[in-house]
Design an enzyme around this catalytic site. Structure first.
Site, PDB file in Angstrom:
ATOM      1  N   ASP A  35       0.822  -1.221   0.000  1.00 49.71           N
ATOM      2  CA  ASP A  35       0.000   0.000   0.000  1.00 49.71           C
ATOM      3  C   ASP A  35       0.857   1.273   0.000  1.00 49.71           C
ATOM      4  O   ASP A  35       0.328   2.387   0.095  1.00 49.71           O
ATOM      5  CB  ASP A  35      -0.949   0.011   1.196  1.00 49.71           C
ATOM      6  CG  ASP A  35      -0.207   0.035   2.529  1.00 49.71           C
ATOM      7  OD1 ASP A  35       1.045  -0.002   2.510  1.00 49.71           O
ATOM      8  OD2 ASP A  35      -0.857   0.110   3.583  1.00 49.71           O
ATOM      9  N   GLU A  37       3.138   2.159   2.270  1.00 51.15           N
ATOM     10  CA  GLU A  37       3.728   2.536   3.569  1.00 51.15           C
ATOM     11  C   GLU A  37       5.143   1.984   3.664  1.00 51.15           C
ATOM     12  O   GLU A  37       5.452   0.932   3.103  1.00 51.15           O
ATOM     13  CB  GLU A  37       2.867   1.978   4.707  1.00 51.15           C
ATOM     14  CG  GLU A  37       1.549   2.720   4.862  1.00 51.15           C
ATOM     15  CD  GLU A  37       0.793   2.297   6.121  1.00 51.15           C
ATOM     16  OE1 GLU A  37       1.305   1.448   6.881  1.00 51.15           O
ATOM     17  OE2 GLU A  37      -0.308   2.820   6.322  1.00 51.15           O
ATOM     18  N   ARG A  94      11.430  26.665  -0.812  1.00 49.53           N
ATOM     19  CA  ARG A  94      10.858  27.879  -1.418  1.00 49.53           C
ATOM     20  C   ARG A  94       9.547  28.296  -0.750  1.00 49.53           C
ATOM     21  O   ARG A  94       9.020  29.358  -1.005  1.00 49.53           O
ATOM     22  CB  ARG A  94      10.666  27.668  -2.930  1.00 49.53           C
ATOM     23  CG  ARG A  94      11.982  27.766  -3.685  1.00 49.53           C
ATOM     24  CD  ARG A  94      11.848  27.383  -5.138  1.00 49.53           C
ATOM     25  NE  ARG A  94      11.667  25.940  -5.296  1.00 49.53           N
ATOM     26  CZ  ARG A  94      11.578  25.323  -6.468  1.00 49.53           C
ATOM     27  NH1 ARG A  94      11.664  26.018  -7.579  1.00 49.53           N
ATOM     28  NH2 ARG A  94      11.421  24.018  -6.542  1.00 49.53           N
ATOM     29  N   HIS A 128      17.750  28.530  -0.737  1.00 51.27           N
ATOM     30  CA  HIS A 128      17.141  29.565  -1.568  1.00 51.27           C
ATOM     31  C   HIS A 128      17.239  30.948  -0.907  1.00 51.27           C
ATOM     32  O   HIS A 128      17.399  31.960  -1.584  1.00 51.27           O
ATOM     33  CB  HIS A 128      15.690  29.173  -1.796  1.00 51.27           C
ATOM     34  CG  HIS A 128      15.016  30.012  -2.802  1.00 51.27           C
ATOM     35  ND1 HIS A 128      15.456  30.104  -4.102  1.00 51.27           N
ATOM     36  CD2 HIS A 128      13.946  30.820  -2.704  1.00 51.27           C
ATOM     37  CE1 HIS A 128      14.675  30.928  -4.754  1.00 51.27           C
ATOM     38  NE2 HIS A 128      13.750  31.382  -3.934  1.00 51.27           N
ATOM     39  N   LYS A 203      13.864  39.379 -13.978  1.00 53.24           N
ATOM     40  CA  LYS A 203      13.031  38.322 -14.564  1.00 53.24           C
ATOM     41  C   LYS A 203      11.609  38.391 -14.012  1.00 53.24           C
ATOM     42  O   LYS A 203      11.402  38.772 -12.866  1.00 53.24           O
ATOM     43  CB  LYS A 203      13.697  36.988 -14.199  1.00 53.24           C
ATOM     44  CG  LYS A 203      12.820  35.771 -14.171  1.00 53.24           C
ATOM     45  CD  LYS A 203      13.556  34.550 -13.634  1.00 53.24           C
ATOM     46  CE  LYS A 203      12.920  34.000 -12.373  1.00 53.24           C
ATOM     47  NZ  LYS A 203      13.517  32.764 -11.880  1.00 53.24           N
ATOM     48  N   ASP A 229      22.963  29.891 -10.761  1.00 52.07           N
ATOM     49  CA  ASP A 229      21.677  29.862 -10.056  1.00 52.07           C
ATOM     50  C   ASP A 229      21.746  28.821  -8.938  1.00 52.07           C
ATOM     51  O   ASP A 229      22.658  27.992  -8.905  1.00 52.07           O
ATOM     52  CB  ASP A 229      20.551  29.510 -11.041  1.00 52.07           C
ATOM     53  CG  ASP A 229      19.237  30.167 -10.654  1.00 52.07           C
ATOM     54  OD1 ASP A 229      19.128  30.656  -9.514  1.00 52.07           O
ATOM     55  OD2 ASP A 229      18.308  30.180 -11.478  1.00 52.07           O
ATOM     56  N   THR A 237      14.053  29.587 -16.602  1.00 50.92           N
ATOM     57  CA  THR A 237      14.844  30.746 -16.179  1.00 50.92           C
ATOM     58  C   THR A 237      16.138  30.806 -16.985  1.00 50.92           C
ATOM     59  O   THR A 237      16.530  31.860 -17.489  1.00 50.92           O
ATOM     60  CB  THR A 237      15.168  30.647 -14.667  1.00 50.92           C
ATOM     61  OG1 THR A 237      13.943  30.669 -13.952  1.00 50.92           O
ATOM     62  CG2 THR A 237      16.074  31.768 -14.198  1.00 50.92           C
TER      63      THR A 237
HETATM   64  C1  R5P Z   1      14.260  31.261  -8.454  1.00 47.04           C
HETATM   65  O1  R5P Z   1      14.133  32.184  -7.691  1.00 47.04           O
HETATM   66  C2  R5P Z   1      15.374  30.278  -8.356  1.00 47.04           C
HETATM   67  O2  R5P Z   1      16.577  30.863  -7.949  1.00 47.04           O
HETATM   68  C3  R5P Z   1      15.577  29.580  -9.685  1.00 47.04           C
HETATM   69  O3  R5P Z   1      15.951  30.549 -10.656  1.00 47.04           O
HETATM   70  C4  R5P Z   1      14.307  28.912 -10.148  1.00 47.04           C
HETATM   71  O4  R5P Z   1      13.782  28.130  -9.124  1.00 47.04           O
HETATM   72  C5  R5P Z   1      14.567  28.080 -11.381  1.00 47.04           C
HETATM   73  O5  R5P Z   1      13.362  27.552 -11.793  1.00 47.04           O
HETATM   74  P1  R5P Z   1      13.083  27.161 -13.295  1.00 47.04           P
HETATM   75  O6  R5P Z   1      14.191  26.288 -13.760  1.00 47.04           O
HETATM   76  O7  R5P Z   1      11.758  26.436 -13.225  1.00 47.04           O
HETATM   77  O8  R5P Z   1      12.962  28.411 -14.085  1.00 47.04           O
END
Ligand code: R5P
Length: 311
Positions: A35, A37, A94, A128, A203, A229, A237
């Site tokens: 199931d 678990e 996030r 983040h 952005k 990033d 992004t």
């Molecule tokens: C946003 O604030 C983060 O730093 C990344 O730029 C973001 O999470 C990237 O997400 P994605 O690849 O979906 O654009």
């Protein structure tokens, strides 16, 4: 002697950590019932021992968290002296505050669970927000892959291709933050690279469709650009940032991001994009079907070992 345990989300990383420490993973039995678990049982004796659990809470996020909670509980009940949890990629990071009325603070719920279960310390990478460690009441070591990226960039800008053209220096390359949230990160990386110049992109993301658009770019774009990033999820992004850089004169665009979240369709998007290489870390294990030719993975295992073993 530390005892190292691994959940099922990122065993290759846990094994690398053990290899550096010249030890083997401690035994644990993970059983999944029909199931869904899970039952977790610690096999090795841990009475009075310092234990470390390595588990990335990437997709399937909830399952990986539950597994981690059960492992910690099993260790505490079996008499472990301390339990340190290494969560290279911290799922739900996030959702660290209420964005719109009526929302849950999901990361707060995760933190309550980890603390309530008796975790003594958390180790994580490139969170983040720098405010996340403050949300915990237990020590958090917030490590970063930026030094790994800095080393790579140094080699890139001083490599044979650069020397041929006689332009091999830090000054003909731009570091790029693909959004305003990454400004702190890009400044830090610039400092590690003798104040290499950086640009920032403004952005916008449509919260309904997830589509990303770029508004403007601040700073001078050189022929070579490195987008940095914290994570890549949809890849939108990166693709939007790369296009804007190209429109502003960049000819060779590399990408460096700590966490390869790589949601559905992301790998193809990056492979077919104008970026020439994508460097990520092994904070999240990348299944074979999501790997692609432009991808290169750097390991954070050494950094984890230095943190847990005081080397
Ligand atoms: C946003 O604030 C983060 O730093 C990344 O730029 C973001 O999470 C990237 O997400 P994605 O690849 O979906 O654009």
């Amino acid at each position: 002697m530390l005892k190292i345990f691994s959940g099922s989300s990122n065993k290759p990383l846990a094994e690398k950590v053990c290899k550096i420490l010249k030890t083997t993973l401690s035994s644990i039995e993970l059983h999944v019932f029909p199931d869904g678990e899970k039952r977790v049982r610690v096999i090795d004796s841990v009475v009075g021992q310092d234990c470390v659990v390595i588990q990335s809470t990437s997709k399937p996020v909830d399952e990986n968290y539950m597994e981690l909670f059960f492992i910690v509980d099993a260790l505490r009940r079996s008499g472990a002296k301390t339990v340190t949890v290494v969560i290279p990629y911290l799922g739900y990071q996030r959702q660290d505050h209420v964005f719109r009325d009526g929302e849950a603070v999901s990361l707060g719920v995760i933190i309550k669970n980890l603390e309530g279960l008796g975790v003594g310390k958390i180790i994580s990478f490139d969170l983040h927000s720098i405010k996340i460690p403050e949300l915990f009441n237990i020590p958090v070591s917030h490590l970063s892959a930026l030094p790994l990226f800095a080393e790579k960039i140094k080699k890139m800008v001083n490599g044979p291709a650069s020397r041929q053209g006689g332009q091999g220096s830090m000054v003909d390359c731009s570091l790029v933050s693909p959004d305003m949230g990454g400004v702190r990160r890009i400044k830090k990386l610039s400092e590690l690279l003798e104040n290499m110049s950086y640009v920032t992109i403004v952005k916008n993301r449509d919260l309904n469709t997830g589509e990303v658009s770029t508004e403007k770019i601040d700073g001078k774009v050189f022929k070579r650009a490195v987008i940095v990033d914290d994570m890549i999820s949809s890849g939108k992004t990166i693709v939007a940032a790369a296009q804007l850089l190209k429109d502003n004169g960049a000819e060779e665009i590399s990408v460096m991001a700590t966490h390869p979240v790589f949601s559905e369709g992301c790998s193809d998007l990056l492979q077919n994009s104008i970026v020439s290489r994508v460097l990520v870390t092994d904070s999240i294990d990348i299944p074979k079907e999501k790997q692609f030719p432009k991808l290169e993975v750097l390991s954070i295992a050494d950094m984890i070992v230095r943190e847990i073993d005081g080397r």
